[in-house]
Motif scaffolding. Sequence first.
Motif, mmCIF file in Angstrom:
data_model
loop_
_atom_site.group_PDB
_atom_site.id
_atom_site.type_symbol
_atom_site.label_atom_id
_atom_site.label_comp_id
_atom_site.label_asym_id
_atom_site.label_seq_id
_atom_site.Cartn_x
_atom_site.Cartn_y
_atom_site.Cartn_z
ATOM 1 N N GLU A 557 0.907 -1.101 -0.063
ATOM 2 C CA GLU A 557 0.005 -0.102 -0.192
ATOM 3 C C GLU A 557 0.829 1.314 -0.062
ATOM 4 O O GLU A 557 2.093 1.270 0.497
ATOM 5 N N ARG A 558 0.332 2.389 -0.429
ATOM 6 C CA ARG A 558 0.771 3.603 -0.483
ATOM 7 C C ARG A 558 0.184 4.716 0.848
ATOM 8 O O ARG A 558 -1.111 4.586 0.795
ATOM 9 N N TYR A 559 0.850 4.956 1.765
ATOM 10 C CA TYR A 559 0.246 5.652 3.014
ATOM 11 C C TYR A 559 0.629 6.883 2.904
ATOM 12 O O TYR A 559 1.734 7.443 2.446
ATOM 13 N N HIS A 560 -0.204 7.661 3.388
ATOM 14 C CA HIS A 560 0.010 9.265 3.967
ATOM 15 C C HIS A 560 0.600 9.340 4.939
ATOM 16 O O HIS A 560 0.458 8.805 6.010
ATOM 17 N N LEU A 561 1.692 10.169 5.182
ATOM 18 C CA LEU A 561 2.727 10.238 6.109
ATOM 19 C C LEU A 561 2.010 11.373 7.338
ATOM 20 O O LEU A 561 1.689 12.589 6.701
ATOM 21 N N ILE A 562 1.896 10.942 8.407
ATOM 22 C CA ILE A 562 1.388 11.847 9.435
ATOM 23 C C ILE A 562 2.567 12.648 9.960
ATOM 24 O O ILE A 562 3.544 12.661 9.631
ATOM 25 N N ASP A 563 1.979 13.887 9.951
ATOM 26 C CA ASP A 563 2.915 15.367 10.075
ATOM 27 C C ASP A 563 3.517 15.804 8.991
ATOM 28 O O ASP A 563 4.495 16.352 8.977
ATOM 29 N N SER A 564 2.995 15.393 7.913
ATOM 30 C CA SER A 564 3.502 15.672 6.499
ATOM 31 C C SER A 564 2.567 16.388 5.788
ATOM 32 O O SER A 564 1.380 15.748 5.668
ATOM 33 N N LYS A 565 2.863 17.395 4.896
ATOM 34 C CA LYS A 565 1.720 18.052 4.128
ATOM 35 C C LYS A 565 1.182 17.148 3.198
ATOM 36 O O LYS A 565 0.016 16.975 2.904
ATOM 37 N N ASN A 566 2.288 16.732 2.280
ATOM 38 C CA ASN A 566 1.705 15.972 1.002
ATOM 39 C C ASN A 566 2.341 14.670 0.981
ATOM 40 O O ASN A 566 2.226 13.909 0.012
ATOM 41 N N GLY A 567 3.181 14.243 1.875
ATOM 42 C CA GLY A 567 4.085 13.282 1.837
ATOM 43 C C GLY A 567 3.418 11.771 1.797
ATOM 44 O O GLY A 567 2.604 11.325 2.557
ATOM 45 N N ARG A 568 3.934 10.998 0.951
ATOM 46 C CA ARG A 568 3.376 9.607 0.914
ATOM 47 C C ARG A 568 4.522 8.598 0.727
ATOM 48 O O ARG A 568 5.425 9.065 0.190
ATOM 49 N N ILE A 569 4.413 7.238 1.049
ATOM 50 C CA ILE A 569 5.209 6.352 1.319
ATOM 51 C C ILE A 569 4.737 4.965 0.867
ATOM 52 O O ILE A 569 3.683 4.572 1.318
ATOM 53 N N GLN A 570 5.474 4.171 -0.012
ATOM 54 C CA GLN A 570 4.926 2.689 -0.363
ATOM 55 C C GLN A 570 5.669 1.741 0.429
ATOM 56 O O GLN A 570 6.962 1.667 0.437
ATOM 57 N N ILE A 571 4.794 0.925 1.091
ATOM 58 C CA ILE A 571 5.353 -0.053 2.087
ATOM 59 C C ILE A 571 4.858 -1.321 1.543
ATOM 60 O O ILE A 571 3.493 -1.649 1.485
ATOM 61 N N GLU A 572 5.608 -2.261 1.558
ATOM 62 C CA GLU A 572 5.164 -3.782 1.339
ATOM 63 C C GLU A 572 5.379 -4.717 2.534
ATOM 64 O O GLU A 572 6.617 -4.624 2.867
ATOM 65 N N LEU A 573 4.543 -5.371 2.987
ATOM 66 C CA LEU A 573 4.609 -6.261 4.195
ATOM 67 C C LEU A 573 4.279 -7.419 3.799
ATOM 68 O O LEU A 573 3.216 -8.036 3.196
ATOM 69 N N GLN A 574 5.258 -8.489 4.266
ATOM 70 C CA GLN A 574 4.982 -10.069 4.241
ATOM 71 C C GLN A 574 4.823 -10.796 5.360
ATOM 72 O O GLN A 574 5.824 -10.472 6.168
ATOM 73 N N TRP A 575 4.179 -11.738 5.519
ATOM 74 C CA TRP A 575 4.241 -12.700 6.710
ATOM 75 C C TRP A 575 4.560 -14.058 6.075
ATOM 76 O O TRP A 575 3.600 -14.588 5.507
ATOM 77 N N ARG A 576 5.766 -14.702 6.234
ATOM 78 C CA ARG A 576 6.201 -15.878 5.934
ATOM 79 C C ARG A 576 6.553 -16.900 6.750
ATOM 80 O O ARG A 576 6.835 -16.598 7.991
#
Length: 579
Positions: A557-576
Amino acid sequence: MGFVGTVLGIFGFGFGITAGLVIGYYFFIYIQPSDVADPEIRPLVEEDQETLQKMLPEIPFWLDWLNKFLEYMWPNLNKAICATVKGIVKPIIDEQIPQYKIDAVEFEALTLGSLPPTFQGMKIYVTEEKELIMEPSIKWAANANVTIAVKAYGLKATAQVVDLQVFALPRITLKPLVPSFPCFANIFVSLMDKPYVDFGLKVVGIDLMSVPILYRFVQEIIKDQVANMYHWPKTLDVQILDPAKAFDRPVGLLHVKVIRALKLKKKDLLGASDPYVKIKLTESKLPSKQTTVKMKNLNPEWNEDFNFTVKDPLTQILKLHVIDWEQIGKHDKMGMNEVPLKDLTPDEPKLMTLELVKKKDTNDAQKDKSRGQLVVELTYKPFKEEELPKSFQQTKTLLVRAPDNTPDGGGMLVVIVHEAEDVEGKHHNNPYVRILFRGEKRKTKKIRKTRDPRWEEEFTFMLDEPPINDKIHLEVYSSSSRIGLRRPKVLFLHHCLHVMYHYLFHANIFAGHSKYDFLDCRNYTYNPTIYVFMEQESLGYIDINLSDVVNNKRINERYHLIDSKNGRIQIELQWRTKD
C-alpha cells in the motif's frame, strides 16, 4: 447653525445613498445595452484543435499522434496480425474438422484492409503493483477481406466476410513490468462490455446478413460467445517473456552457518583483535548481514545462522569478509574469500574451511600470505517444482517460505520499503526511513537531495508468534552533516568561568576551599575543537497494524505520512511461515 447643518448633512447623505441605489437598480434591470451582440453559437465539430484545447483541456489530443502512428504502421501490422491469426487458428481448425467429416478449411484470402482502427479515448489506471492498465475506446470500420474455403465430399464452398465494423472497450494490462525489453512479460486483454460487431457474410455470392432474422441471430451469438470468453474478469493471456527470468523471482534459499575462524592476525596495537564476519550475496539488493563481534579473540567461534534468497545460482557469489571492529575510526579488514553458488550441490550441506586472502586477485603478491581461516557450512535448497509460481499472478501472491529454523507457530515478518514522494524538510532533503518494531531499530540508506526517494530495501524480523496485535512504526527522516564547533556556547561559557575563577582564587575569596570545589577544570585550556555533527528532522511517520498482514500474508500500500503536508510512502509487508 452648527447643529442644524450637521442634521441636514446626515439627512442629505442618507437620502443620496438611497436614491442612488434605487436608480442604479432600475438601470441595471430595465435598461439593456445596445452595443452588445448576441454570442455566435457553432457546433464543436467546426472548431479548430487549438480552440477545443482551450475550451476542453481534458480532451486527450495526443490520441491524434497515436492514430497517425498507427496509420503509418498499419500496412506492416496488417501482415503481421494476419500471419499470427493463421498460426493460431489453423491448428484449432485442423483439430476440430475431423468430427464434422470435413476434408479441409483454408484461408483463400485474409487481409484486414487499408483502414486501421482508431482510438477514440484512453483511460490509464495507476496501481501499487508492477503493472500498467489501459482502457482504450476502439472503433474500426474496416474494408477487410476474409475468404474461407470449406472442402467436403468432393465439394467446395466459400464464405466471405466483408464490411467489418467493430466498436469495443477492452482493458489491456501489461504485467509484470520488468527491466528487460519490451519491459513487460505478459499482456492480459479483457472486454469491459459486450462488443458491437457488424459484417456482411457472403456464401455463394449471396449476402446472408441481409436477412433480418438471421442478422439479429448471428449478432447475438457473436456478442454472447465473445463476452463469455473475454468479458471481465476473464482474460486472454499472451506471454511475451518467461516470468521466471523476466521477473527475477527467487528459485531457492541459501543457508549460511558461520562456525569459527582460526589463526587470525592481530590488528590492535594493545591486545588481540575484535573480529566479526560480514556476509554479502552478489546480485542482491538486500543489505549485507554480519555476525556478532568477538572481543579480543584470534580464534573466535560464532555458530550463527543466516539465510539468503537465491535468484540465479549459476551467477551469484557468496562473499565473506572478516573484519576487525574498532570503537573509533574505520574498521580494519582482516581477510576475505568467495564461494560461487554453482559449486554447491543442492540440498547437501557443505562444510568448508576457507583460506582468508587480502582480495580475490590472482596477481596479488600478498595472496599467499597467511591471514587465517574461516570455517562455514553452506546449504543451497532450491524450491521444488510445485512450489514455483507458474504465472505472474502466482508470482505476485506466492510468498517465499520462511527458513527451516523458524520457530514453530512463528514466522518471518518482511518489510520492503519501496519509495516515497513529496517528502520535504525545512532545511534539507536527504531522506531515509527508520523502522521500529518490538524494540529493534533498522534504517534504509540515505538518498541525497530529493523529495521523491526510491530505496527498494528489505528488512526481516524473526518472530516466535504472529504479530496479530502489534504495530510497526516507520518514520522518514532527513539528515545533514555540518562542520562546526560542538556546542560552542557551552565551551565559551566554560572558558569564561575558568578565567573568572582564576582571578577570584588568587584574590583569596575562596580561602579554605579547593579550587576544584568550585569548578572541575583541572588542566583545562580553552581549545575549541572542530566536530562533525548531524542535524536531522522528521518528515512524517506512519504506524501500520500488522493484523491484516498476518491474515492476508501480503499487503502493498501507499500511505499518507502523518505530520507531513503531502508526503506519501509505499510499504510492502509479508508474513512468511514454514508452511
